[in-house]
Design a protein around this motif. Structure first.
Motif, PDB file in Angstrom:
ATOM      1  N   ASN A   1       1.812   0.664  -3.835  1.00  0.00           N
ATOM      2  CA  ASN A   1       0.952   1.047  -5.143  1.00  0.00           C
ATOM      3  C   ASN A   1      -0.500   1.469  -4.505  1.00  0.00           C
TER       4      ASN A   1
ATOM      5  N   ASN B   1      -0.451   5.400  -4.977  1.00  0.00           N
ATOM      6  CA  ASN B   1      -0.771   6.200  -5.666  1.00  0.00           C
ATOM      7  C   ASN B   1      -1.506   7.027  -6.264  1.00  0.00           C
TER       8      ASN B   1
ATOM      9  N   SER C   1      -3.267   6.737 -10.658  1.00  0.00           N
ATOM     10  CA  SER C   1      -2.443   5.066 -10.790  1.00  0.00           C
ATOM     11  C   SER C   1      -2.319   4.409 -12.659  1.00  0.00           C
TER      12      SER C   1
ATOM     13  N   ALA D   1       1.116   4.647 -14.043  1.00  0.00           N
ATOM     14  CA  ALA D   1       1.299   3.042 -14.770  1.00  0.00           C
ATOM     15  C   ALA D   1       2.198   3.610 -15.685  1.00  0.00           C
TER      16      ALA D   1
ATOM     17  N   SER E   1       5.530  -7.287 -14.364  1.00  0.00           N
ATOM     18  CA  SER E   1       3.815  -6.375 -14.477  1.00  0.00           C
ATOM     19  C   SER E   1       4.299  -6.109 -12.494  1.00  0.00           C
TER      20      SER E   1
ATOM     21  N   TYR F   1       7.267  -3.007 -13.768  1.00  0.00           N
ATOM     22  CA  TYR F   1       6.184  -1.713 -14.076  1.00  0.00           C
ATOM     23  C   TYR F   1       5.451  -0.902 -12.785  1.00  0.00           C
ATOM     24  N   ALA F   2       5.435  -1.602 -12.187  1.00  0.00           N
ATOM     25  CA  ALA F   2       4.466  -1.501 -10.580  1.00  0.00           C
ATOM     26  C   ALA F   2       5.705  -0.411 -10.047  1.00  0.00           C
TER      27      ALA F   2
ATOM     28  N   HIS G   1       5.496   3.707  -9.058  1.00  0.00           N
ATOM     29  CA  HIS G   1       5.475   3.924  -7.949  1.00  0.00           C
ATOM     30  C   HIS G   1       6.868   5.221  -7.493  1.00  0.00           C
TER      31      HIS G   1
END
Length: 83
Positions: free
Chosen positions: A12, A15, A21, A25, A52, A55-56, A60
């Motif tokens: 990430n 990003n 970034s 998200a 988390s 989600y990351a 990405h």
């Protein structure tokens, strides 16, 4: 001889800046909420790691897709992204 460690958590950082970034998200949250394929990816990842991390990973994945869409000047294809 020491055992080699895996390197994690570097994806990430690619990003873009902090605002881009953040945008990816947010896009990951909406993709998870409204796209069945994205939800499947998120659920699979969150079953093996924390929410988390899932989600990351989804953010990405969207960031990489945006890069290739702009680089190759093609339309978004969800089947390619989530296949």
């Amino acid at each position: 001889m020491a055992k080699q460690q895996k390197r994690k958590g570097k994806g990430n950082s690619k990003n873009g800046n902090k605002y881009l970034s953040w945008a990816f998200a947010e896009a990951a949250e909406y993709a998870r909420r409204y796209n069945d394929q994205a939800r499947t990816i998120y659920n699979r990842k969150s079953s093996k790691a924390t929410a988390s991390v899932a989600y990351a990973a989804l953010a990405h994945k969207l960031a990489r897709a945006a890069y290739y869409i702009m680089r190759d000047n093609v339309e978004f294809d969800g089947n390619k992204l989530f296949a």
